[in-house]
Design an enzyme around this catalytic site. Structure first.
Site, PDB file in Angstrom:
ATOM      1  N   GLU A   1      11.522  -4.608  -9.529  1.00 47.61           N
ATOM      2  CA  GLU A   1      11.507  -5.502  -8.374  1.00 47.61           C
ATOM      3  C   GLU A   1      12.636  -6.531  -8.418  1.00 47.61           C
ATOM      4  O   GLU A   1      13.011  -7.075  -7.380  1.00 47.61           O
ATOM      5  CB  GLU A   1      10.131  -6.204  -8.270  1.00 47.61           C
ATOM      6  CG  GLU A   1       9.038  -5.218  -7.841  1.00 47.61           C
ATOM      7  CD  GLU A   1       7.614  -5.762  -7.939  1.00 47.61           C
ATOM      8  OE1 GLU A   1       6.771  -5.329  -7.139  1.00 47.61           O
ATOM      9  OE2 GLU A   1       7.336  -6.600  -8.824  1.00 47.61           O
TER      10      GLU A   1
ATOM     11  N   ASP B   1       2.695   2.005  -0.804  1.00 46.24           N
ATOM     12  CA  ASP B   1       1.582   2.975  -0.764  1.00 46.24           C
ATOM     13  C   ASP B   1       0.500   2.433   0.174  1.00 46.24           C
ATOM     14  O   ASP B   1       0.611   1.315   0.656  1.00 46.24           O
ATOM     15  CB  ASP B   1       1.001   3.167  -2.180  1.00 46.24           C
ATOM     16  CG  ASP B   1       0.488   1.873  -2.765  1.00 46.24           C
ATOM     17  OD1 ASP B   1       1.255   1.190  -3.466  1.00 46.24           O
ATOM     18  OD2 ASP B   1      -0.664   1.504  -2.475  1.00 46.24           O
TER      19      ASP B   1
HETATM   20  N1  ADE Z   1       0.935  -2.984  -5.494  1.00 50.24           N
HETATM   21  C1  ADE Z   1       1.446  -1.948  -4.819  1.00 50.24           C
HETATM   22  N2  ADE Z   1       0.465  -1.098  -4.436  1.00 50.24           N
HETATM   23  C2  ADE Z   1      -0.695  -1.639  -4.875  1.00 50.24           C
HETATM   24  C3  ADE Z   1      -2.054  -1.223  -4.811  1.00 50.24           C
HETATM   25  N3  ADE Z   1      -2.399  -0.093  -4.206  1.00 50.24           N
HETATM   26  N4  ADE Z   1      -2.983  -2.016  -5.402  1.00 50.24           N
HETATM   27  C4  ADE Z   1      -2.628  -3.154  -6.014  1.00 50.24           C
HETATM   28  N5  ADE Z   1      -1.355  -3.579  -6.110  1.00 50.24           N
HETATM   29  C5  ADE Z   1      -0.394  -2.836  -5.550  1.00 50.24           C
END
Ligand code: ADE
Length: 246
Positions: A12, A212
């Protein structure tokens, strides 16, 4: 002015460090460490902090490691040791809202801790006595972000971000967090940084690019899109820094 740029994972903040050192945009940390001319490295409480002058302004860049405790520790070091007066968080998040898609940029209006739970004593989820359920980001930094988005022709969404020490990859949990907190995105550090900045009265901003959808495919998508989404977020944060400096 001294500006902190904080992420959770190496991926990041690599694009931020690469930009400061004018290295290729996809440089990895080992390569950056070998070619650091302008950045000074500090190790404090088992974490690395990268201090530099960027276009004449002092910046301190760090990755906290994943989770609320490490994030709170790094935010505290940035404020107490480095005396930063603005903190910009950059990274990736899972989408809870159907309106958010992989790569989208979301700026937090406010953040909460979805796993803070003393409901057994009759308190609402996310609340502890003398605390508050939501911590607000700085309105001036949010406004600046909107101006940068307009200038760059980039779409920037705003929303509530929920933070907790869990990677969410489960439609039921996802729905509970979305409904309980009205949250649009989920991650593992933002609210912790927010609580620390709020306590020290340091204006802060949290930007996330979606990696996601916090569903069954989340871990696969996260691995696939971490770098791409991290870079989108980091590029936008650096455009904000450019604008603050201007
Ligand atoms: N950071 C990126 N995706 C995530 C997720 N699904 N749950 C928690 N933190 C995240």
């Amino acid at each position: 002015m001294k500006i902190a740029i904080l992420g959770a994972m190496i991926e990041e903040i690599e694009p931020v460090l690469a930009k400061i050192e004018q290295l290729p945009p996809h440089s990895e940390l080992d390569f950056i460490l070998e070619h650091m001319d302008h950045i000074q490295l500090h190790t404090i409480a088992n974490n690395r902090y990268f201090e530099a002058k960027y276009k004449g302004v002092d910046v301190v860049v760090a990755y906290s490691k994943i989770g609320k405790v490490y994030a709170a520790l790094s935010a505290s070091v940035l404020i107490q040791h480095f005396k930063v007066d603005r903190l910009l968080f950059s990274g990736v998040a899972g989408a809870l809202s159907e309106e958010l898609h992989i790569g989208d940029l979301v700026s937090a209006t406010k953040l909460c801790q979805h796993d803070l739970d003393i409901t057994a004593f009759g308190h609402p989820p996310g609340y502890v006595p003398e605390g508050k359920i939501y911590v607000q980001t700085d309105p001036a930094l949010r406004l600046l972000a909107k101006e940068v988005a307009k200038e760059q022709g980039v779409e920037l969404k705003e929303g509530i971000i929920a933070t907790g020490d869990q990677f969410i990859a489960d439609p039921k949990k996802k729905e509970w967090i979305r409904k309980t907190f009205g949250a649009d995105a989920i991650e593992m550090e933002g609210a912790a940084v927010g609580v620390v900045c709020d306590a020290f009265d340091v204006p802060f901003f949290v930007l996330r690019s979606i990696s996601d959808a916090a569903d069954m495919d989340a871990s696969f998508d996260f691995d696939e899109f971490l770098r791409h989404s991290s870079k989108r977020s980091a590029d936008f944060i650096m455009a904000m820094v450019d604008r603050i400096i201007r």
